[in-house]
Design an enzyme around this catalytic site. Sequence first.
Site, PDB file in Angstrom:
ATOM      1  N   HIS A   1       0.846  -1.197   0.000  1.00  9.62           N
ATOM      2  CA  HIS A   1       0.000   0.000   0.000  1.00  9.62           C
ATOM      3  C   HIS A   1       0.881   1.247   0.000  1.00  9.62           C
ATOM      4  O   HIS A   1       1.948   1.267   0.625  1.00  9.62           O
ATOM      5  CB  HIS A   1      -0.913   0.018   1.217  1.00  9.62           C
ATOM      6  CG  HIS A   1      -1.670  -1.259   1.415  1.00  9.62           C
ATOM      7  ND1 HIS A   1      -2.612  -1.717   0.519  1.00  9.62           N
ATOM      8  CD2 HIS A   1      -1.616  -2.187   2.402  1.00  9.62           C
ATOM      9  CE1 HIS A   1      -3.109  -2.865   0.955  1.00  9.62           C
ATOM     10  NE2 HIS A   1      -2.511  -3.170   2.093  1.00  9.62           N
TER      11      HIS A   1
ATOM     12  N   ARG B   1      -1.417  -4.712  -6.137  1.00 13.73           N
ATOM     13  CA  ARG B   1      -1.222  -6.160  -6.212  1.00 13.73           C
ATOM     14  C   ARG B   1      -0.070  -6.435  -7.185  1.00 13.73           C
ATOM     15  O   ARG B   1      -0.101  -5.979  -8.334  1.00 13.73           O
ATOM     16  CB  ARG B   1      -2.522  -6.799  -6.707  1.00 13.73           C
ATOM     17  CG  ARG B   1      -2.589  -8.296  -6.640  1.00 13.73           C
ATOM     18  CD  ARG B   1      -3.906  -8.824  -7.210  1.00 13.73           C
ATOM     19  NE  ARG B   1      -5.068  -8.349  -6.485  1.00 13.73           N
ATOM     20  CZ  ARG B   1      -6.057  -7.670  -7.028  1.00 13.73           C
ATOM     21  NH1 ARG B   1      -6.035  -7.340  -8.314  1.00 13.73           N
ATOM     22  NH2 ARG B   1      -7.079  -7.290  -6.297  1.00 13.73           N
TER      23      ARG B   1
END
Length: 320
Positions: free
Chosen positions: A103, A198
């Site tokens: 993140h 991802r």
Amino acid sequence: MLFYPLQFEPILKERIWGGTKLKTLLNKPITSEITGESWEISTVENDVSVVANGAFEGKTLNELIELYPAEILGNIVYARFGKQFPLLFKYLDAREDLSIQLHPNDELAQKRHNSFGKTEMWYVMQADENARLIVGFKEKSSPEEYLAHLHNKTLLDILDSKKVKSGDVFMLNTGTIHAIGAGTVIAEIQQTSDITYRVYDYDRKDANGNTRELHVDLALEALNFDKIEPQRFYDKKANMANEVVHCPYFTTNFIPLNGEAVFSKTSESFCVLMCVEGEFSLLVGDESYQYSKGSTVLLPAVITDFQLKGEASILEIYIS
């Protein structure tokens, strides 16, 4: 009394890696065999929590904050974040491995997505035998090494994998490459953000035969290549708030409740209680509220004194 402990309708999320433990262990009203997440308290756009109990039933958390910002959020939180609820609370059931991901920090998330970053912590509620989590690199890495392993599908070779058990805690600062492993149920506390990069998903395909989107280029600038020590060890003194995590975004305490405990706090921040084991009663004034494993309750900031009774393990979260 106008303000009281607030519970919300769970926002249930199907995930390719999800299962049924949110129902069997936490009593969530799932209807799918692949339910991966229960969002307990959220103001993420299009996923705003709705009050499930009391006089405010049916109102959204955003509506309450709009009406009573300081009373709900607390003076410090309101001054810092305005009428934004800054945290997101979830339970996760990983029947299969989650994707390897990371993140962005506040600065990058603001620039790219007009969002908070996503600092988060995990509390392991249940772990099957040999269940593991991926948290960071085994040793300090580099963009070149990382990209070579990603290209060769050998990324797992350079990532740190830790066997876990119930009660283990991991703090994941932004930029930390990570993945929740199969066979775990996790309580997750994080900044209000749904921004995930991802980078590897084991070439899985969904029910329609499609692979999920990867964000390799976006992730590269956000990645922390240093070796980190994310696991947190903490005291477990009965009927007390034992500090587990303290960071700029939230403080989390662990309360092993065995009998009764009285708590008094300031009105500077709201407080959230997550029941990760057992059952307890919460007494506020003359009112008593009952909670069990999987319950999450928001105490508005103006509730400064309360009592807990029962046999339970409780996470207490606030902003300081």
